[in-house]
Design a protein around this motif. Structure first.
Motif, short mmCIF file in Angstrom:
data_model
loop_
_atom_site.label_atom_id
_atom_site.label_comp_id
_atom_site.label_asym_id
_atom_site.label_seq_id
_atom_site.Cartn_x
_atom_site.Cartn_y
_atom_site.Cartn_z
N TYR A 117 0.82 -1.22 0.00
CA TYR A 117 0.00 0.00 0.00
C TYR A 117 0.85 1.27 0.00
CZ TYR A 117 -2.90 3.79 1.78
OH TYR A 117 -3.53 5.00 1.94
N LYS A 118 0.46 2.19 -0.86
CA LYS A 118 1.00 3.54 -0.85
C LYS A 118 -0.16 4.52 -0.94
CE LYS A 118 5.48 2.54 -2.99
NZ LYS A 118 6.37 2.84 -4.15
N PRO A 119 -0.15 5.61 -0.16
CA PRO A 119 -1.26 6.57 -0.20
C PRO A 119 -1.51 7.09 -1.61
CG PRO A 119 0.22 7.05 1.62
CD PRO A 119 0.89 6.00 0.80
N ASN A 120 -2.77 7.13 -2.00
CA ASN A 120 -3.15 7.57 -3.34
C ASN A 120 -4.24 8.63 -3.23
OD1 ASN A 120 -4.93 7.40 -5.89
ND2 ASN A 120 -3.09 6.28 -6.50
N VAL A 121 -3.94 9.82 -3.74
CA VAL A 121 -4.88 10.95 -3.63
C VAL A 121 -6.17 10.64 -4.38
CG1 VAL A 121 -5.26 13.37 -4.23
CG2 VAL A 121 -3.05 12.64 -3.31
N GLY A 122 -6.07 10.00 -5.55
CA GLY A 122 -7.25 9.68 -6.36
C GLY A 122 -8.25 8.82 -5.63
N ILE A 123 -7.76 7.80 -4.89
CA ILE A 123 -8.65 6.92 -4.14
C ILE A 123 -9.34 7.70 -3.03
CG2 ILE A 123 -8.74 4.93 -2.58
CD1 ILE A 123 -6.53 3.65 -4.24
N TYR A 124 -8.59 8.54 -2.35
CA TYR A 124 -9.18 9.36 -1.27
C TYR A 124 -10.28 10.28 -1.82
CZ TYR A 124 -6.23 8.31 2.78
OH TYR A 124 -5.66 7.70 3.86
N VAL A 125 -10.03 10.88 -2.97
CA VAL A 125 -11.03 11.78 -3.56
C VAL A 125 -12.31 11.03 -3.89
CG1 VAL A 125 -11.57 13.18 -5.60
CG2 VAL A 125 -9.36 13.44 -4.47
N LYS A 126 -12.17 9.83 -4.47
CA LYS A 126 -13.35 9.03 -4.81
C LYS A 126 -14.15 8.66 -3.55
CE LYS A 126 -11.61 6.95 -9.08
NZ LYS A 126 -11.20 5.70 -9.75
N LEU A 127 -13.43 8.33 -2.49
CA LEU A 127 -14.10 7.97 -1.24
C LEU A 127 -14.82 9.17 -0.63
CD1 LEU A 127 -11.37 5.67 0.33
CD2 LEU A 127 -13.71 4.97 -0.18
N ILE A 128 -14.18 10.33 -0.65
CA ILE A 128 -14.80 11.53 -0.08
C ILE A 128 -16.02 11.94 -0.88
CG2 ILE A 128 -14.44 14.00 0.35
CD1 ILE A 128 -11.52 13.32 1.03
N VAL A 129 -15.94 11.85 -2.22
CA VAL A 129 -17.10 12.15 -3.06
C VAL A 129 -18.25 11.19 -2.75
CG1 VAL A 129 -17.97 12.13 -5.43
CG2 VAL A 129 -15.77 13.20 -4.93
N MET A 130 -17.94 9.90 -2.60
CA MET A 130 -18.96 8.91 -2.25
C MET A 130 -19.62 9.24 -0.92
SD MET A 130 -18.43 4.98 -1.01
CE MET A 130 -17.61 5.66 0.43
N LEU A 131 -18.81 9.59 0.08
CA LEU A 131 -19.35 9.93 1.39
C LEU A 131 -20.23 11.17 1.33
CD1 LEU A 131 -16.18 9.17 3.54
CD2 LEU A 131 -18.33 7.91 3.58
N GLY A 132 -19.87 12.10 0.44
CA GLY A 132 -20.71 13.28 0.25
C GLY A 132 -22.07 12.90 -0.31
N LYS A 133 -22.09 12.01 -1.28
CA LYS A 133 -23.36 11.56 -1.86
C LYS A 133 -24.20 10.81 -0.83
CE LYS A 133 -21.61 11.13 -6.59
NZ LYS A 133 -21.31 10.19 -7.70
N CYS A 134 -23.53 10.15 0.11
CA CYS A 134 -24.24 9.39 1.15
C CYS A 134 -24.54 10.21 2.39
CB CYS A 134 -23.43 8.15 1.52
SG CYS A 134 -23.18 6.98 0.18
N LYS A 135 -24.31 11.52 2.31
CA LYS A 135 -24.57 12.44 3.42
C LYS A 135 -23.80 12.03 4.69
CE LYS A 135 -27.58 14.59 0.82
NZ LYS A 135 -28.99 14.61 1.11
N LEU A 154 -2.28 17.86 -0.84
CA LEU A 154 -3.67 18.26 -1.02
C LEU A 154 -3.78 19.27 -2.16
CD1 LEU A 154 -4.69 18.70 2.73
CD2 LEU A 154 -4.80 16.65 1.31
N ASN A 155 -4.62 18.93 -3.13
CA ASN A 155 -4.84 19.85 -4.25
C ASN A 155 -6.29 20.34 -4.25
OD1 ASN A 155 -6.35 17.66 -5.23
ND2 ASN A 155 -4.65 16.93 -6.49
N HIS A 156 -6.66 21.10 -5.27
CA HIS A 156 -8.01 21.68 -5.29
C HIS A 156 -9.09 20.61 -5.46
CE1 HIS A 156 -8.05 21.23 -9.67
NE2 HIS A 156 -9.33 21.52 -9.62
N GLN A 157 -8.73 19.44 -6.06
CA GLN A 157 -9.70 18.36 -6.20
C GLN A 157 -10.09 17.79 -4.84
OE1 GLN A 157 -7.73 15.65 -8.90
NE2 GLN A 157 -8.86 16.48 -10.65
N VAL A 158 -9.14 17.66 -3.95
CA VAL A 158 -9.41 17.15 -2.60
C VAL A 158 -10.32 18.13 -1.85
CG1 VAL A 158 -8.40 16.45 -0.41
CG2 VAL A 158 -7.18 15.98 -2.55
N TYR A 159 -9.97 19.41 -1.89
CA TYR A 159 -10.77 20.42 -1.19
C TYR A 159 -12.18 20.50 -1.79
CZ TYR A 159 -6.81 22.20 1.50
OH TYR A 159 -5.77 22.33 2.39
N THR A 160 -12.27 20.40 -3.12
CA THR A 160 -13.58 20.46 -3.78
C THR A 160 -14.44 19.27 -3.38
OG1 THR A 160 -12.67 21.67 -5.67
CG2 THR A 160 -14.76 20.54 -6.01
N ALA A 161 -13.82 18.09 -3.27
CA ALA A 161 -14.56 16.89 -2.85
C ALA A 161 -15.12 17.06 -1.44
CB ALA A 161 -13.66 15.66 -2.93
#
Length: 479
Positions: A117-135, A154-161
């Motif tokens: 395992y290595k930290p991946n920003v893309g996976i984190y963004v997808k998870l945060i977006v999913m959690l947003g949809k699930c309230k 942290l980039n603008h995609q992370v903050y936007t998510a």
């Protein structure tokens, strides 16, 4: 009334081109005695490689299945830290797509335990977006903190998510605080996508003053709204029947050089006017959009059918159906639901039933919307036997029912003064795991009151206050 048969057994509009295949035959000369030996050796070598590849493929499949079993149990043996990367990532993607947030987070924790395992920003963004949809904004914030602790950039995609997760749950103060932080940063500046997300969230709660403030803030930041931003505004203004604002937004959109209307713009505009009964305006807009090069799609035709059906313009509705048939537009469940409901309201049960049979022959599964339209039509026509037949059809199907369907049943039987059957609906609801709501009892009270059954009115009226609030149901189809 004009009716055009909607048979779907059409030839494809673009016939496949004929392809000629030339096969070259090579004769084997009998003067080459070693050729057959070489051929046998090559064949054996090829078979050996095929068997090895097959065993390798089977081994990989078995390992992946074993890994999935570990993931499903969520408690693996000692080698649970050596799962196949592809298997874990596939399992995580499946859960994110299905919005199974609890299971997705469990798989993600398993992912973080892997040796590779290595930290991946893309996976984190997808998870945060999913959690947003699930309230689940708190869970999204926790993942955001985990990213920081793992040293992710942290980039603008992370903050936007994360901003999206806050705004979807109505936590606008937190979203605005995050936006201000982005504006003061260097590598995470907000973009048009960031603002569009916030604008959409405010539009959903009809906070139009906040939307104007955000649009002004965008311009101060030098950010120009894009097609998605304008489409979101046009759609929201249309649904709120704010036609002046909708037209002003459309004109502003047309004035932008790099922001052209698309089919979504057209459909939102047509739905706004057509849904409000402004048929002539809808048709004028349709002509203008088409002349500008925007082609209609199946959603466009569904909107036209729904608008004509709701205003009783069955001749034009049939003309749209003929056009769809002629140019091979495949009907969706929304198309069928719209026309079935229209003919049901018109009292044309023959055409309604024909469409229902056609729908099934095309292997399009009816929904509760379909069933409600049928029940309402039969109730208005006094066809209790037809409703009985429909209930038998439902018993032999796997259609998922809802409270709206049962309320339609109560209303239909009440209209026909079939009070025994109306009370029987309550028993059917209990059998299917549903509880009556306020609409259920109020519908029964109305039926009893019309028939002068005062004692029954008093009996049922007392139950109205004892149940929860009625569910809010959108009458418009999901185009």
């Amino acid at each position: 009334m004009v009716w055009v048969s909607a048979s779907t057994s059409h030839a494809h509009p673009f016939p496949s081109a004929e392809r000629s295949v030339t096969v070259r035959c090579v004769s084997i000369s009998p003067r080459e005695p070693n050729h057959s030996i070489r051929f046998d050796e090559e064949r054996k070598w090829e078979e050996k490689n095929t068997k090895m590849a097959s065993r390798k493929a089977i081994s990989i499949i078995l390992r992946r299945e074993a890994s999935k079993a570990v993931i499903e149990k969520k408690k693996g043996p000692n080698n649970s830290k050596k799962l196949l990367p592809r298997t874990v990532l596939e399992s995580l993607h499946e859960r994110i797509t299905a919005l199974r947030w609890e299971s997705a987070l469990q798989v993600f924790q398993l992912l973080r335990q892997q040796l590779w395992y290595k930290p991946n920003v893309g996976i984190y963004v997808k998870l945060i977006v999913m959690l947003g949809k699930c309230k689940q904004p708190e869970k999204a914030h926790q993942l955001f903190q985990d990213m920081i602790s793992e040293g992710c950039v942290l980039n603008h995609q992370v903050y936007t998510a994360l901003l999206s997760a806050y705004s979807r749950s109505g936590r606008f103060d937190a979203a605005f605080t995050l936006l201000q932080g982005m504006k003061s940063s260097h590598n995470s500046l907000p973009d048009v996508h960031t603002y569009s997300i916030l604008i959409k969230s405010f539009l959903q709660v009809f906070a139009f003053d906040k939307v104007k403030s955000l649009l002004s803030d965008m311009r101060r930041q030098g950010i120009t709204p894009n097609t998605i931003t304008y489409n979101t505004l046009i759609d929201a203004y249309g649904k709120a029947k704010m036609f002046v604002e909708m037209e002003a937004t459309l004109i502003e959109m047309l004035g932008e050089d790099d922001c052209k209307p698309d089919s979504w713009t057209m459909n939102s505009t047509l739905r706004a006017f057509g849904g409000n009964g402004q048929i002539e305006m809808m048709e004028n807009c349709y002509d203008k959009f088409q002349s500008s090069g925007i082609e209609p799609n199946i959603r466009t035709f569904n909107i036209l059918l729904d608008s004509y059906g709701k205003t009783g313009n069955y001749k034009k509705m049939s003309a749209v159906m003929e056009f769809m048939h002629k140019y091979h537009y495949s009907w969706t469940i929304v198309t069928y639901n719209v026309v079935i409901d229209a003919f049901g309201k018109a009292g044309d049960l023959k055409q309604m039933e024909y469409l229902f049979r056609l729908m099934q022959s095309e292997r399009i599964k009816p929904s509760c919307v379909t069933l409600c339209s049928l029940v309402r039509a039969y109730g208005r026509a006094g066809k209790a036997d037809k409703i009985g037949g429909l209930l038998r059809f439902i018993e032999n199907s796997d259609i998922r029912l809802d409270i709206v369907f049962f309320n339609c049943l109560v209303d239909a039987y009440g209209r026909m003064e079939k009070f025994a059957e109306m009370k029987g609906v309550l028993e059917l609801m209990e059998k299917k795991g549903f509880k009556p709501d306020k609409i259920t009892y109020r519908t029964m009270v109305k039926a009893y009151r019309i028939s002068g059954m005062t004692s029954h009115v008093k009996e049922v009226h007392g139950l109205v206050e004892s149940v929860g609030e009625a569910q809010v149901v959108l009458n418009k189809p999901d185009f």
